[in-house]
Design a protein around this motif. Structure first.
Motif, short mmCIF file in Angstrom:
data_model
loop_
_atom_site.label_atom_id
_atom_site.label_comp_id
_atom_site.label_asym_id
_atom_site.label_seq_id
_atom_site.Cartn_x
_atom_site.Cartn_y
_atom_site.Cartn_z
N ASN A 1 0.81 -1.22 0.00
CA ASN A 1 0.00 0.00 0.00
C ASN A 1 0.84 1.27 0.00
OD1 ASN A 1 -2.29 -1.50 -0.11
ND2 ASN A 1 -2.72 -1.43 2.09
N LEU A 2 2.04 1.16 -0.50
CA LEU A 2 2.95 2.30 -0.53
C LEU A 2 2.39 3.45 -1.36
CD1 LEU A 2 5.74 2.83 0.65
CD2 LEU A 2 6.74 2.03 -1.49
N ASN A 3 1.45 3.15 -2.24
CA ASN A 3 0.86 4.20 -3.08
C ASN A 3 0.24 5.31 -2.22
OD1 ASN A 3 0.79 4.67 -5.91
ND2 ASN A 3 -1.44 4.62 -5.85
N ALA A 4 0.02 5.03 -0.93
CA ALA A 4 -0.56 6.06 -0.06
C ALA A 4 0.50 6.87 0.69
CB ALA A 4 -1.49 5.40 0.95
N LEU A 5 1.76 6.47 0.64
CA LEU A 5 2.74 7.06 1.55
C LEU A 5 3.83 7.90 0.89
CD1 LEU A 5 3.47 4.02 3.94
CD2 LEU A 5 1.71 5.77 4.17
N LEU A 6 3.96 7.80 -0.44
CA LEU A 6 5.10 8.41 -1.13
C LEU A 6 5.26 9.88 -0.78
CD1 LEU A 6 4.44 6.90 -4.68
CD2 LEU A 6 6.02 6.07 -2.93
N GLY A 7 6.44 10.23 -0.32
CA GLY A 7 6.73 11.63 -0.04
C GLY A 7 5.98 12.19 1.15
N ILE A 8 5.26 11.34 1.88
CA ILE A 8 4.50 11.81 3.04
C ILE A 8 5.14 11.28 4.32
CG2 ILE A 8 2.26 11.81 4.21
CD1 ILE A 8 0.96 11.51 1.43
N THR A 9 5.40 9.98 4.34
CA THR A 9 6.05 9.39 5.51
C THR A 9 6.80 8.14 5.06
OG1 THR A 9 5.69 8.64 7.79
CG2 THR A 9 4.01 8.04 6.19
N ARG A 10 7.77 7.68 5.89
CA ARG A 10 8.63 6.57 5.45
C ARG A 10 8.64 5.42 6.45
NH1 ARG A 10 14.36 8.80 3.80
NH2 ARG A 10 14.57 8.93 6.08
N PRO A 11 8.42 4.21 5.97
CA PRO A 11 8.41 3.04 6.86
C PRO A 11 9.68 2.93 7.71
CG PRO A 11 7.65 2.42 4.67
CD PRO A 11 8.09 3.84 4.57
N GLY A 12 10.83 3.28 7.12
CA GLY A 12 12.07 3.20 7.89
C GLY A 12 12.01 4.10 9.12
N ASP A 13 11.36 5.23 8.98
CA ASP A 13 11.25 6.16 10.11
C ASP A 13 10.27 5.66 11.17
OD1 ASP A 13 12.99 7.71 8.67
OD2 ASP A 13 11.44 9.04 7.85
N HIS A 14 9.42 4.69 10.78
CA HIS A 14 8.50 4.11 11.78
C HIS A 14 9.17 2.97 12.53
CE1 HIS A 14 5.25 5.24 8.58
NE2 HIS A 14 5.76 6.30 9.15
N GLY A 15 10.39 2.63 12.13
CA GLY A 15 11.11 1.57 12.83
C GLY A 15 11.04 0.20 12.18
N PHE A 16 10.53 0.13 10.96
CA PHE A 16 10.50 -1.18 10.29
C PHE A 16 11.92 -1.63 9.96
CE2 PHE A 16 6.05 -0.04 9.55
CZ PHE A 16 5.44 -1.24 9.88
N GLY B 1 9.83 12.52 -10.27
CA GLY B 1 10.64 13.28 -9.32
C GLY B 1 9.98 13.28 -7.94
N ALA B 2 10.66 13.88 -6.97
CA ALA B 2 10.18 13.83 -5.59
C ALA B 2 8.80 14.48 -5.45
CB ALA B 2 11.19 14.52 -4.68
N LYS B 3 8.64 15.64 -6.07
CA LYS B 3 7.35 16.34 -5.94
C LYS B 3 6.24 15.55 -6.61
CE LYS B 3 8.30 21.23 -5.37
NZ LYS B 3 9.29 21.98 -6.18
N GLY B 4 6.56 14.99 -7.77
CA GLY B 4 5.56 14.21 -8.51
C GLY B 4 5.11 12.99 -7.72
N LEU B 5 6.06 12.31 -7.06
CA LEU B 5 5.69 11.12 -6.29
C LEU B 5 4.78 11.50 -5.13
CD1 LEU B 5 8.93 8.95 -6.16
CD2 LEU B 5 6.94 8.69 -7.65
N SER B 6 5.10 12.60 -4.48
CA SER B 6 4.27 13.05 -3.38
C SER B 6 2.86 13.37 -3.89
CB SER B 6 4.94 14.26 -2.73
OG SER B 6 4.06 14.92 -1.91
N ALA B 7 2.79 13.95 -5.10
CA ALA B 7 1.47 14.25 -5.69
C ALA B 7 0.71 12.97 -6.02
CB ALA B 7 1.64 15.10 -6.95
#
Ligand SMILES: *Cc1c(COP(=O)(O)O)cnc(C)c1O
Length: 503
Positions: A245-260, A341-347
């Motif tokens: 379900n990564l399609n919901a997270l791009l450029g918003i938050t990162r699994p690595g930062d959640h401790g995965f 690009g980064a902005k596009g992925l977040s969009a």
């Protein structure tokens, strides 16, 4: 319109190709091929003209519903439009004709592409290491679990239980078992997220890891993720993220930062490879530094300005795929990420979330939403109100086909009664979302006015309601005139044409 088999179009002596006149002496074939290797009779190939071949396959391609025809809101699968430009990139002769045994020094471009895709995926997910080898999400799960197993073996710890939420995709427990673990199911709470009390009750010294999908299969973000991470790591267990379900997270938050500690990424879902029908995918596995030594080998590294395959990884779980993985899918993902690009992925993710919430707002009046109020990129409705009137989620899904749209995922996740799991994706326009909502709302009205029509749907498709189990187990695509729109399974149960006996 139904399309006959190409063998039924065959007429003796008809040809689709013309060859130039022979410019060498003619030889009898049995003077060239050893007797034992010769057929006793000619192959029964269809004899058709060129335009019949073209029409046959064009007609077949239009029997199938696909993304180039319309919305495909299959929840959990992320069926989004895939830019055709990626196909051009994957078909470039330098990529397409690459031989997998070409020496490293001659494939620097391909190695660079894989290395850079790996770096981008690490950055997007906040992870330290990656392997692009796994061929699908489920294969990535198995790879991740093999690393988890080896990690605990290397520490001399006996941990054989994987915790899996009751909303999880079926591949999670399946991969766990194939990976040599047993699974325990963790309950969801009334919000549809992990029940922390039930999770605590499961935390014992034999728990190797939890497998979490985030956002989960209800489209809901696990808002207790920080607490869950503390509990698992506090117990000496690891965190596996199912990244479907990564399609919901791009450029918003990162699994690595959640401790995965480890996750897979479905390139064919999030990073635009056409999929479905068992087509090729790729399920790269990304890890944090704790699991990095266990990655499949070889790992692609950059040494100065050279790209090399590092086999010298003594703790590696070994190779999980022939050669490099599904390279064409890797090229498509690279092209997609570079183009956005980064902005596009977040969009991309913001658009997916907006579209899902818009669609939900149109449907909420007519259908029950059992969990959550503000899902991310997908949502799960229940047709329980409709079922009280005698119409099941299955009937609604079938009736949608008459409206010319693909049905959403039905009856998954299992914790939702009569589930309709809808993921519109970011690539649909407002008009397309409105049409899909219109179709579902019309069907809901038909239940009052015209229930039989819904119960007997579909009416407009090449085949009607099949016996799905039998259709999958006894594949037979023969079209029998007169039986085309008959009862359950008639098309699939028809006999083979006499003229065709495959060897
Ligand atoms: C699709 C999916 C998988 C499996 O991925 P494949 O690439 O189909 O093997 C696993 N978990 C979830 C939540 C999924 O949606």
């Amino acid at each position: 319109m139904l399309e006959p088999l190409i063998y039924e179009r065959s007429r003796h002596g008809r040809r689709g190709a013309t060859l130039p006149a022979l410019d060498v002496p003619e030889q009898p074939v049995d003077s060239l091929i050893p007797r034992g290797a010769l057929r006793t009779e000619g192959p029964r190939l269809p004899e058709v003209s060129e335009n019949e071949v073209v029409r046959h396959f064009i007609n077949l391609s239009s029997l199938n519903y696909h993304l180039d025809r319309g919305i495909y809101p299959l929840g959990s699968c992320t069926m989004k439009y895939n830019p055709k430009m990626n196909e051009v990139a994957a078909a470039m002769p330098g990529f397409q004709h690459l031989h997998p045994l070409t020496p490293e020094s001659h494939v620097q471009g391909a190695l660079r592409l894989m290395y850079e895709l790996g770096e981008m995926l690490k950055e997007i997910n906040g992870m330290a290491g990656i392997s692009l080898q796994p061929a699908a999400g489920a294969h990535g799960e198995l790879t991740g679990l093999m690393m988890i197993r080896k990690y605990f073996e290397s520490r001399g710890e006996q941990r054989h239980v994987i915790l899996v939420p009751d909303s999880a995709h079926g591949t999670n427990p399946a991969s766990s078992v194939i990976g040599g673990f047993t699974t325990a199911s963790v309950k969801s709470n009334a919000e549809g997220t992990i029940d922390l009390d039930d999770l605590k009750a499961h935390l014992a010294s034999d728990v190797a890891a939890i497998m979490l999908t985030n956002p989960n299969t209800l489209g809901i973000f696990e808002r207790d993720i920080v607490e869950i991470e503390k509990l698992l790591h506090g117990n000496g267990s690891l965190m596996y993220m199912d990244g479907a379900n990564l399609n919901a997270l791009l450029g918003i938050t990162r699994p690595g930062d959640h401790g995965f500690d480890v996750m897979h990424i479905n390139l064919h879902k999030t990073f635009s490879t056409p999929h479905g029908g068992g087509g090729p995918g790729a399920g790269p596995v990304a890890v944090n530094s704790r699991l990095e030594p266990f990655l499949p080998r070889p790992v692609i590294e950059k040494h100065g300005d050279r790209y090399v395959m590092n086999w010298n990884r003594p703790l590696s779980i070994g190779k999980v795929q022939t050669f490099f993985g599904n390279f064409g899918v890797i090229v498509r993902a690279y092209a997609y990420i570079r183009a956005n690009g980064a902005k596009g992925l977040s969009a991309v993710s913001r658009g997916a979330i907006l579209n899902a919430n818009y669609l939900l707002s149109r449907l909420r009046g007519a259908f029950e939403l059992p969990y959550g109020t503000q899902p991310l990129h997908e949502f799960v409705l229940s047709a329980s109100r409709q079922k009280e009137k005698g119409v099941r989620a299955l009937d609604i899904a079938k009736r949608l086909l008459d409206y010319g749209v693909h049905a959403p995922t039905a009856y998954f996740p299992l914790i939702v009664h009569e589930a309709l799991m809808i993921e519109p994706t970011e690539t649909e326009t407002k008009e397309s979302l409105d049409y899909f909502a219109h179709a579902l709302l019309e069907i809901d009205k038909e239940i009052e006015t015209n229930k039989e029509t819904v119960l007997n749907a579909p009416h407009t498709t090449p085949v009607r309601r099949l016996d799905e189990v039998r259709a999958a187990k006894q594949l037979n695509v023969k079209y029998v005139p007169g039986e085309s729109s008959g009862d359950s399974g008639s098309v699939c149960s028809a006999g083979r044409p006499d003229s065709f006996s495959p060897r």
